[in-house]
Design an enzyme around this catalytic site. Structure first.
Site, PDB file in Angstrom:
ATOM      1  N   HIS A  96       0.807  -1.206   0.000  1.00 29.64           N
ATOM      2  CA  HIS A  96       0.000   0.000   0.000  1.00 29.64           C
ATOM      3  C   HIS A  96       0.849   1.268   0.000  1.00 29.64           C
ATOM      4  O   HIS A  96       0.417   2.315  -0.479  1.00 29.64           O
ATOM      5  CB  HIS A  96      -0.971  -0.009   1.179  1.00 29.64           C
ATOM      6  CG  HIS A  96      -2.151  -0.904   0.964  1.00 29.64           C
ATOM      7  ND1 HIS A  96      -3.364  -0.696   1.552  1.00 29.64           N
ATOM      8  CD2 HIS A  96      -2.297  -2.009   0.192  1.00 29.64           C
ATOM      9  CE1 HIS A  96      -4.222  -1.639   1.164  1.00 29.64           C
ATOM     10  NE2 HIS A  96      -3.586  -2.447   0.343  1.00 29.64           N
ATOM     11  N   HIS A 149      -1.502 -12.541  -2.264  1.00 32.33           N
ATOM     12  CA  HIS A 149      -2.565 -13.215  -1.513  1.00 32.33           C
ATOM     13  C   HIS A 149      -2.238 -14.670  -1.202  1.00 32.33           C
ATOM     14  O   HIS A 149      -3.085 -15.407  -0.701  1.00 32.33           O
ATOM     15  CB  HIS A 149      -3.903 -13.062  -2.249  1.00 32.33           C
ATOM     16  CG  HIS A 149      -4.408 -11.650  -2.197  1.00 32.33           C
ATOM     17  ND1 HIS A 149      -5.525 -11.213  -2.862  1.00 32.33           N
ATOM     18  CD2 HIS A 149      -3.934 -10.561  -1.541  1.00 32.33           C
ATOM     19  CE1 HIS A 149      -5.709  -9.922  -2.625  1.00 32.33           C
ATOM     20  NE2 HIS A 149      -4.755  -9.507  -1.836  1.00 32.33           N
TER      21      HIS A 149
END
Ligand code: HEB
Length: 734
Positions: free
Chosen positions: A95, A265
């Protein structure tokens, strides 16, 4: 602070609320503040401190061991899922870096801006305040020797390695800023996660859904896309469209995108165990007692098994703290159905879970949960191209590992510029085309004698001041400070795509370069120290500036430092360089098309990209006009009767009350200045010329340059600005 206090008049000027600012009254005013951000007095490190060179003294091995130890040192105030903070840190790094956008080079992990609003409070950055706080002991141990910016990005990289993934390496060298950037446009909405599609033209339905430039996220407050699907609608195919567009804005192709999502992920989980109404305010709005942490969760302990972040709940794989191929095995190995998380978010879970795919709970001993997917994960199956790539990755784990390592490295380092800016022992030997590298200088350097000789050859070659200045400016002014790309070094101006850019073709730059190449060949043919074309282009411009100043009676030298080299076409990422094309350059009175953002705003943006101050920008515009640097021959802003001489005539004539201005046509793009008495036409100008008389702050500078002694002041700022622009990309000089 209570509301009433905040709104009382005597407090108004102390808060950063908009109600006292000029922007409130004149929302279209130019924001010159962006040129003077990050005041040297604002850093607690002292102006003398040079972070990047001091990094040489840091024991990176020790730092690495410290970060490793932290990874599994679970804290009671924020217990680690499965006892390992690795996945959490990966998300923090992603992020931090993932705000990067190739269109204007802004965003990215390069400044530690995740500490400040709006990023610290973006819904998508939920609970990353805790991830950053977990790093505090390390920051305390190393102090100014390690920036937060480097730590945020390093922690995730190291996290991958501690969980068994081999990264492509890591470079340090990101300097912290002490206030959020004032120049980044994050979007038009007035509401977090607004679903009004304010930043789009067209729609899915008409097949024309298009995200406004320079934005790279689908909604305010997100890094990229909504995990639940576009505007929360769980349509995996449409989600794929949004993913493709937003990751493209980050300079990632389909293969890189799939590698990143699959690789990312493979680790960790989503957090949606509590309902959103349990959440307190985000960090920037939280109370004093919260000490910078936000989203206090009042459901049970509000931690561990009760954590609420995105609202989606569950892990993607049965082995969330290990690098393996389990994400794709899980995704491909099940039939998925739409369900709701405890927090009410739409997500997908297997109709029936195959043997070995149940996920041990992150906190509760003995409990097992079903694996889950977000709609954005389902896009990896729903989109034919993503599916093709994911299938290949599933069948060849080594190919996935390689693709993920490269894409992850690019993600983390994309905003750092050429590899020569990388610092530290973990920098990989391998180089990548997206780094825009230039070759290292080799052999003896041209000295003062050669420089003098080359200058006189250039000035005697028949090339005019205007031509030489145009070529040097065109070459150097592609630089952008946001991601350290572009600039004169490498002489990529003679390569594709630069050589085809409209501004360069229209202003005849290629012909000037061809002539300079002849001079270069003749000079280098003599067998002495060799000169690069990149150096020659800059030297030509600087020699022309000197000559033009001399013609106006000012004798000085423009500082010139040789050492640039010439890159080749092969090391030039055409697609990625295309983003550097000037759509507008107020310094050259150039704008491809009117009607978008007013050209004076684009001028300020360009000056920002070139690291110029307002006085330098002003002097450069006024000087470049009279030197004849315009693209096109309309003579806009050439307020002088002695073009080619470096004078302050632009300012003297601009503030002359004997001239009366009116716009030609409706658009207020082009103006004519006439003699106030006789009405006889005198000058022609654009918005970027007249703004120096119309804007109160720029006018203040222009009046100073037009007054007695103003020519000295202006020339001084012109030379400073000129040299800055020519040397912005000389990372070797500091
Ligand atoms: Fe991610 C997590 C989404 C991409 C890595 N993600 C996550 C989540 C979500 C997401 C929703 C959850 C959060 C919470 O906590 O709740 N992603 C997403 C999306 C996308 C993504 C939509 C686009 C498609 N990721 C990504 C990437 C990466 C990642 C690229 C890297 C590389 N994530 C991640 C991780 C995680 C996540 C590691 C986990 C964290 C934890 O565990 O804490």
């Amino acid at each position: 602070m209570t509301e009433s206090k905040k709104n009382s008049p005597e407090w108004g000027s102390l808060t950063s609320g908009e109600f006292q600012s000029n922007e409130k009254w004149w929302p279209n005013a130019l924001n010159l503040r962006i040129l003077h951000q990050h005041h040297p007095d604002s850093t607690p490190l002292g102006v003398e401190f040079d972070y990047r060179s001091n990094l040489e003294n840091v024991d990176i091995d020790e730092l690495t061991r410290d970060v490793d130890a932290l990874m599994t040192d679970s804290q009671s105030w924020w217990p680690a899922d499965w006892g390992h903070y690795g996945p959490f840190f990966i998300r923090m790094s992603w992020h931090a870096a993932g705000t990067y956008r190739v269109s204007d080079g802004r965003g990215g992990g390069g400044t530690g801006a995740q500490r400040y609003a709006p990023l610290n409070s973006w819904p998508d950055n939920g609970n990353l305040d805790k991830a950053r706080r977990l790093l505090l002991p390390i920051k305390q141990k190393y102090g100014k020797a390690i920036s937060w910016a480097d730590l945020f990005v390093f922690a995730g990289n190291r996290a991958l390695e501690t969980m068994g993934f081999r990264t492509a390496g890591f470079a340090f060298g990101r300097e912290d800023i002490w206030a959020p950037e004032d120049d980044i446009y994050w979007g038009p909405e007035n509401e977090w996660l607004s679903t009004n599609d304010d930043r789009y033209t067209g729609s899915f339905e008409d097949g024309n859904r298009l995200l406004d430039n320079p934005l790279a996220a689908v909604q305010m407050g997100l890094i990229y896309v909504n995990p639940e699907g576009p505007n929360g609608i769980p349509d995996a195919q449409k989600s794929a469209q949004d993913i493709r567009e937003t990751f493209g804005r980050m300079a990632m192709n389909d293969e890189e995108t799939v590698a990143l999502v699959v690789g990312g992920h493979t680790f960790g989980k989503m957090h949606g165990a509590s309902k959103p109404e349990f959440h307190g305010p985000e960090p920037e709005a939280a109370g004093f007692a919260d000490q910078g942490l936000g989203w206090a969760n009042s459901h049970e302990t509000g931690l561990g098994e009760y954590t609420l972040t995105s609202g989606l709940e569950g892990a993607w794989t049965p082995t969330p703290t290990t690098w393996d191929n389990s994400y794709l095995e899980t995704l491909f190995g099940h039939e998925w159905e739409l369900v709701e998380s405890p927090a009410g978010a739409k997500q997908w879970e297997p109709k029936s879970v195959r043997e070995g795919f149940m996920v041990p709970d992150a906190h509760v001993e003995g409990r097992e949960n079903k694996p889950v997917m977000s709609t954005a994960d389902m896009a990896m199956l729903a989109d034919p191209t993503y599916l093709e790539i994911a299938t290949r990755f599933r069948e060849n784990p080594a190919v996935l590992a390689d693709a993920f390592a490269k894409a992850w490295f690019k993600l983390l380092h994309r905003d750092m510029g050429p590899a020569e800016r990388y610092v530290g022992p973990q920098v990989p030997d391998e180089t990548f085309v997206w780094q825009d590298n230039v070759p290292a200088h080799e052999g003896p350097m041209i000295g003062d004698a050669e420089i003098a000789e080359l200058k006189s050859t250039i000035l005697g070659s028949g090339l005019t001041t205007a031509q030489l200045v145009k070529a040097a400016w065109a070459s150097a002014s592609t630089y952008r400070t946001t991601d350290f790309r572009g600039g004169a070094n490498g002489a990529r101006i003679r390569l594709s795509p630069m050589s085809e850019w409209d501004a360069n073709v229209t202003s005849g730059v290629n012909q000037v370069i061809a002539k300079l190449e002849e001079i270069q060949q003749a000079f280098n043919g003599k067998g002495g120290p060799q000169v690069s074309l990149a150096d020659l282009i800059v030297l030509g411009g600087s020699a022309a500036v000197e000559a033009a100043a001399k013609a106006a009676g000012h004798d000085f030298t423009v500082p010139f430092t040789p050492g640039r080299t010439d890159a080749d076409q092969e090391s030039t990422d055409i697609e990625s360089f295309q983003w550097l094309e000037p759509k507008a350059d107020g310094f050259r009175n150039y704008q491809q098309k009117q009607g978008g953002i007013p050209s004076e705003h684009l001028l300020i943006d360009k000056a920002f990209m070139l690291n110029l101050t307002a006085p330098e920008m002003t002097a450069l515009v006024g000087g470049l006009r009279v030197l004849g640097a315009n693209v096109g021959d309309e003579g806009y802003g050439v307020f002088t009767d002695r073009p080619g001489q470096l004078t302050n005539d632009f300012f003297v004539n601009l503030v002359d009350m004997g001239t009366k201005w009116h716009s030609i046509g409706e658009a207020e793009d082009v103006f004519e200045g006439v003699d106030r008495e006789t009405g006889a036409p005198k000058w022609k100008a654009t918005r970027v010329d007249l703004v120096f008389g119309a804007n109160s702050q720029l006018r203040a500078i222009a009046e100073e340059y037009a007054a007695a002694g103003g020519d000295e002041l202006m020339l001084d700022a012109f030379i400073r600005g000129w040299v800055k622009v020519m040397e912005n990309d000389r990372f070797d000089l500091v």
